[in-house]
Design a protein around this motif. Structure first.
Motif, short mmCIF file in Angstrom:
data_model
loop_
_atom_site.label_atom_id
_atom_site.label_comp_id
_atom_site.label_asym_id
_atom_site.label_seq_id
_atom_site.Cartn_x
_atom_site.Cartn_y
_atom_site.Cartn_z
N GLU A 75 30.64 43.77 21.05
CA GLU A 75 31.19 43.98 19.71
C GLU A 75 30.24 44.69 18.76
N SER A 76 29.28 45.42 19.31
CA SER A 76 28.37 46.23 18.50
C SER A 76 28.66 47.70 18.76
N CYS A 77 28.48 48.51 17.74
CA CYS A 77 28.67 49.95 17.88
C CYS A 77 27.54 50.53 18.73
N VAL A 78 27.92 51.26 19.77
CA VAL A 78 26.94 51.90 20.65
C VAL A 78 27.15 53.41 20.55
N PRO A 79 26.32 54.09 19.75
CA PRO A 79 26.45 55.55 19.68
C PRO A 79 25.91 56.18 20.97
N LEU A 80 26.54 57.27 21.39
CA LEU A 80 26.03 57.99 22.55
C LEU A 80 24.72 58.66 22.15
N PRO A 81 23.85 58.93 23.12
CA PRO A 81 22.57 59.56 22.78
C PRO A 81 22.76 60.84 21.96
N SER A 82 21.82 61.11 21.09
CA SER A 82 21.89 62.26 20.20
C SER A 82 22.20 63.54 20.97
N GLY A 83 23.18 64.26 20.48
CA GLY A 83 23.57 65.53 21.08
C GLY A 83 24.54 65.39 22.25
N SER A 84 24.87 64.16 22.65
CA SER A 84 25.81 64.00 23.75
C SER A 84 27.15 63.49 23.23
N HIS A 85 28.17 63.67 24.04
CA HIS A 85 29.51 63.21 23.71
C HIS A 85 30.28 63.04 25.03
N ALA A 86 31.50 62.56 24.95
CA ALA A 86 32.33 62.39 26.14
C ALA A 86 33.73 62.91 25.88
N GLN A 87 34.31 63.48 26.94
CA GLN A 87 35.69 63.95 26.90
C GLN A 87 36.58 63.22 27.91
N SER A 88 35.96 62.46 28.83
CA SER A 88 36.72 61.65 29.79
C SER A 88 35.94 60.37 30.07
N LEU A 89 36.67 59.33 30.50
CA LEU A 89 36.02 58.03 30.68
C LEU A 89 36.77 57.15 31.66
N VAL A 90 36.05 56.16 32.18
CA VAL A 90 36.63 55.11 33.01
C VAL A 90 36.10 53.79 32.47
N ASN A 91 37.01 52.84 32.23
CA ASN A 91 36.61 51.52 31.78
C ASN A 91 36.89 50.51 32.88
N ARG A 92 35.83 50.00 33.50
CA ARG A 92 35.95 48.94 34.51
C ARG A 92 35.08 47.75 34.12
N THR A 93 34.87 47.55 32.82
CA THR A 93 34.01 46.47 32.33
C THR A 93 34.65 45.10 32.46
N GLY A 94 35.96 45.05 32.57
CA GLY A 94 36.66 43.77 32.54
C GLY A 94 36.95 43.34 31.11
N ARG A 95 36.60 44.16 30.15
CA ARG A 95 36.82 43.88 28.73
C ARG A 95 37.39 45.12 28.05
#
Length: 136
Positions: A75-95
């Motif tokens: 439940e904390s904001c996790v910014p991606l490393p400076s200069g990086s971003h995402a356009q696709s993703l997979v969520n298998r965290t179970g949450r």
């Protein structure tokens, strides 16, 4: 949570439910089912159980990042490393995981929450710059 028509359309066509992960034989198969263990649906990007995987480009291509619960505050904001971003993703965290257009998890930009049982998103409706992993 805001959902645009584009996001709703993409979500309806791009999300693969976790049930698609089970190895099943085609309907015309008449012999015993002997399936190899699958970590992802055929043709989609691999991402380990318990992980959030992000790619810089659509279609699970470009530079990749992997995040796990052991390295992320829930439940904390996790910014991606400076200069990086995402356009696709997979969520298998179970949450559930919410991705944000804003690097500060601001709700003034676009954001979307994806189920954690196994969600493949080959084309995010916006550039992802941060995320939050939620309690169930």
């Amino acid at each position: 949570m805001r959902t645009t028509v584009l996001a709703a359309t993409l979500a309806a066509t791009a999300l693969v439910p976790a049930t698609a992960l089970a190895g099943t034989a085609p309907a015309t198969h008449h012999g015993p089912v002997r399936s190899a263990p699958h970590t992802h649906p055929a043709g989609l990007a691999p991402c380990g159980a318990g992980q959030l995987c992000l790619w810089a480009k659509t279609g699970f291509t470009g530079a990749g990042q992997t995040h796990e619960l052991s390295t992320v505050d829930i439940e904390s904001c996790v910014p991606l490393p400076s200069g990086s971003h995402a356009q696709s993703l997979v969520n298998r965290t179970g949450r559930p995981v919410t991705t944000y257009q804003s690097a500060e998890c601001g709700e003034t930009g676009e954001f979307e929450t994806y189920p954690g049982g196994g969600t493949w998103v080959p084309r995010s409706p916006y550039t992802v710059r941060a995320f939050k992993i939620w309690e169930n």
